[in-house]
Design a protein around this motif. Structure first.
Motif, short mmCIF file in Angstrom:
data_model
loop_
_atom_site.label_atom_id
_atom_site.label_comp_id
_atom_site.label_asym_id
_atom_site.label_seq_id
_atom_site.Cartn_x
_atom_site.Cartn_y
_atom_site.Cartn_z
N UNK A 277 0.83 -1.20 0.00
CA UNK A 277 0.00 0.00 0.00
C UNK A 277 0.87 1.25 0.00
N UNK A 278 0.22 2.37 -0.30
CA UNK A 278 0.90 3.66 -0.20
C UNK A 278 1.07 4.01 1.27
N UNK A 279 2.27 4.42 1.63
CA UNK A 279 2.53 4.88 3.00
C UNK A 279 3.23 6.23 2.92
N UNK A 280 3.03 7.09 3.90
CA UNK A 280 3.73 8.39 3.89
C UNK A 280 5.23 8.19 4.06
N UNK A 281 6.03 8.75 3.18
CA UNK A 281 7.48 8.56 3.24
C UNK A 281 8.12 9.41 4.35
N UNK A 282 7.96 8.98 5.59
CA UNK A 282 8.50 9.72 6.73
C UNK A 282 10.02 9.58 6.72
N UNK A 283 10.69 10.72 6.81
CA UNK A 283 12.15 10.74 6.63
C UNK A 283 12.78 11.56 7.75
N UNK A 284 13.79 10.98 8.42
CA UNK A 284 14.55 11.70 9.45
C UNK A 284 15.56 12.60 8.77
N UNK A 285 15.36 13.92 8.90
CA UNK A 285 16.19 14.86 8.15
C UNK A 285 17.51 15.19 8.83
N UNK A 286 17.72 14.75 10.07
CA UNK A 286 19.01 14.98 10.72
C UNK A 286 19.61 13.67 11.22
N UNK A 287 19.80 12.70 10.31
CA UNK A 287 20.36 11.41 10.74
C UNK A 287 21.83 11.53 11.10
N UNK A 288 22.28 10.64 11.98
CA UNK A 288 23.69 10.65 12.37
C UNK A 288 24.57 10.02 11.29
N UNK A 289 24.05 8.96 10.67
CA UNK A 289 24.82 8.28 9.62
C UNK A 289 23.95 8.14 8.38
N UNK A 290 23.95 6.99 7.77
CA UNK A 290 23.21 6.79 6.53
C UNK A 290 21.70 6.79 6.79
N UNK A 291 20.97 7.16 5.76
CA UNK A 291 19.52 7.21 5.85
C UNK A 291 18.95 5.80 5.99
N UNK A 292 17.95 5.65 6.84
CA UNK A 292 17.28 4.37 7.04
C UNK A 292 15.80 4.53 6.76
N UNK A 293 15.24 3.61 5.98
CA UNK A 293 13.82 3.67 5.66
C UNK A 293 12.98 3.53 6.92
N UNK A 294 11.89 4.28 6.94
CA UNK A 294 10.98 4.20 8.06
C UNK A 294 10.14 2.93 7.95
N UNK A 295 10.02 2.20 9.06
CA UNK A 295 9.23 0.98 9.04
C UNK A 295 9.97 -0.18 8.40
N UNK A 296 9.20 -1.19 7.96
CA UNK A 296 9.77 -2.38 7.34
C UNK A 296 8.72 -3.02 6.44
N UNK A 297 9.19 -3.62 5.35
CA UNK A 297 8.26 -4.26 4.42
C UNK A 297 7.52 -5.43 5.06
N UNK A 298 8.08 -5.98 6.14
CA UNK A 298 7.46 -7.12 6.80
C UNK A 298 6.36 -6.71 7.78
N UNK A 299 6.28 -5.41 8.05
CA UNK A 299 5.27 -4.95 9.01
C UNK A 299 3.88 -4.99 8.36
N UNK A 300 2.88 -5.28 9.19
CA UNK A 300 1.50 -5.32 8.73
C UNK A 300 0.78 -4.04 9.12
#
Length: 403
Positions: free
Chosen positions: A105-128
């Motif tokens: 499904x479509x999910x809002x692309x929530x993004x941490x704009x001040x990450x310490x290191x590399x960007x990490x996707x919010x959530x997980x494809x395995x989540x229901x």
């Protein structure tokens, strides 16, 4: 009685979940048919989608004063409406809830704009995700966030640090996807062994450069009791102990040795303390570093005063005492010049002598003699007061600055 309860529960369960796998399969196929997860919800695309987020701060995992790393476990409960996923429960035998994987499904692309290191996707494809007949979608995710944080150790070890988690919707402007009703809860925060998590954290929504931003601000105070006991208290005690050198008898010959030992102790202890301090120097040096430097200067001054005191004690009495030193000594020791009437002695009458006061009474000034040892005593009193005042003032300024 027990069998009746079991029958009632079975009937209730049958009423609640009367639909079959076929019903849910048909509903899933109908909802996902012609569904494009790359397009955001909304029949009227000129209206922005509101995303409601409930944030629960769970624990502070790591905080580094040197690198500025702020790591925390945060639970997100996100909800929005997607009218493409709405259905009539009666059509599907009373299905009132569906589960879909996040990658379907479509999910809002929530993004941490001040990450310490590399960007990490919010959530997980395995989540229901849970979808309701009205089209409301709800998803939850437990995130280990790592962000950058500005460190201020000026008031170490009584400092309070403030860090932020800044979130945006990546790829969408504020007039397309925006934050709706967002809350922040600290009720589930776990205790930390080094920091006290403050409950005055806040959440704010703002629009910067056409993008909607959600700022989560957290504050935590360092637990200062170990530092007070192991660092601050010994420093104050050593400084006060050094002052007591002026109470030692000058004839004991231990003054210089005692003072030298205290200076060496302060130097070694300050080296140990400096190694235990955070390495960060932004934006300013910690007040405790200034205190260490001032304590060292005071100890040098005390040692110098001790040497001057011994010089006065060992001074040969044959040398005259200058008038300003004499006046200083009398002022400190409160030795005054006394005056008394001067009498004249008349010749004896028989075996007795008679003192006869002259007609015009005259006064004779009797001066208490000041010795170099008196000068040393006066210098000790002066040095004790001066050193004690310096220690009290320096420590008062330090505690006033950090509290």
């Amino acid at each position: 009685m027990m069998s009746a309860i079991l029958v009632w529960v079975s009937c209730l369960f049958a009423l609640v979940a009367s639909y079959s796998v076929t019903d849910t399969t048909n509903l899933s196929s109908a909802l996902l048919q012609n569904y494009n997860k790359n397009l955001r919800p909304g029949v009227d695309q000129s209206q922005a989608n509101e995303i409601n987020i409930d944030v629960y701060f769970l624990s502070l995992q790591e905080f580094s004063e040197t690198s500025g790393l702020f790591a925390a476990r945060v639970f997100f409960y996100v909800s929005w409406n997607d009218e493409r996923l709405a259905w009539n429960p009666a059509t599907y035998n009373g299905v009132t809830m569906m589960k879909f994987r996040q990658d379907t499904l479509w999910i809002p692309p929530l993004f941490l704009s001040n990450p310490y290191s590399n960007y990490k996707d919010f959530g997980s494809d395995k989540l229901l995700m849970t979808v309701f007949p009205s089209g409301d979608v709800r998803m939850s995710s437990l995130e280990l966030t790592e962000s950058t944080c500005g460190v201020d150790i000026t008031k170490f070890p009584y400092d309070t640090q403030s860090c932020e988690l800044q979130y945006v919707f990546l790829g969408y402007l504020a007039n397309q996807v925006k934050f709706g009703n967002c809350t922040l809860s600290m009720a589930q925060a776990e205790k930390n062994s080094l920091w006290t998590i403050n409950t005055d954290s806040s959440i704010s929504i703002s629009t910067i450069q056409f993008r909607n931003n959600m700022n989560l601000k957290f504050s935590f105070t360092r637990k200062s009791q170990p530092y007070t006991i192991n660092i601050i208290s010994p420093l104050v005690a050593i400084a006060v102990l050094h002052i007591t050198v002026f109470i030692l008898p000058a004839d004991s010959g231990e003054r210089v040795g005692f003072s030298t030992t205290i200076i060496l102790s302060i130097t070694v202890y300050q080296t140990i303390v400096s190694d235990s301090l955070p390495n960060s120097s932004m934006p300013n040096l910690a007040f405790i570093l200034y205190k260490l430097f001032v304590d060292f200067l005071v100890s040098i001054c005390v040692h110098t005063l001790v040497v001057i005191s011994l010089y006065f004690y060992l001074k040969d009495e044959k040398h005259d005492i200058p008038k300003f030193i004499d006046g200083f000594t009398r002022c400190v020791l409160r030795k005054r010049r006394n005056k008394k009437l001067k009498s004249t002695e008349t010749p004896s009458v028989g075996s007795e002598k008679v003192d006869v006061m002259p007609e015009n009474d005259t006064m004779e000034e009797v001066t208490s003699e000041i010795t170099w040892k008196d000068v040393g005593k006066a210098w000790d009193v002066f040095s004790l007061i001066l050193s004690l005042s310096s220690v009290l003032i320096s420590n008062s300024i330090f505690f006033f600055s950090v509290m």
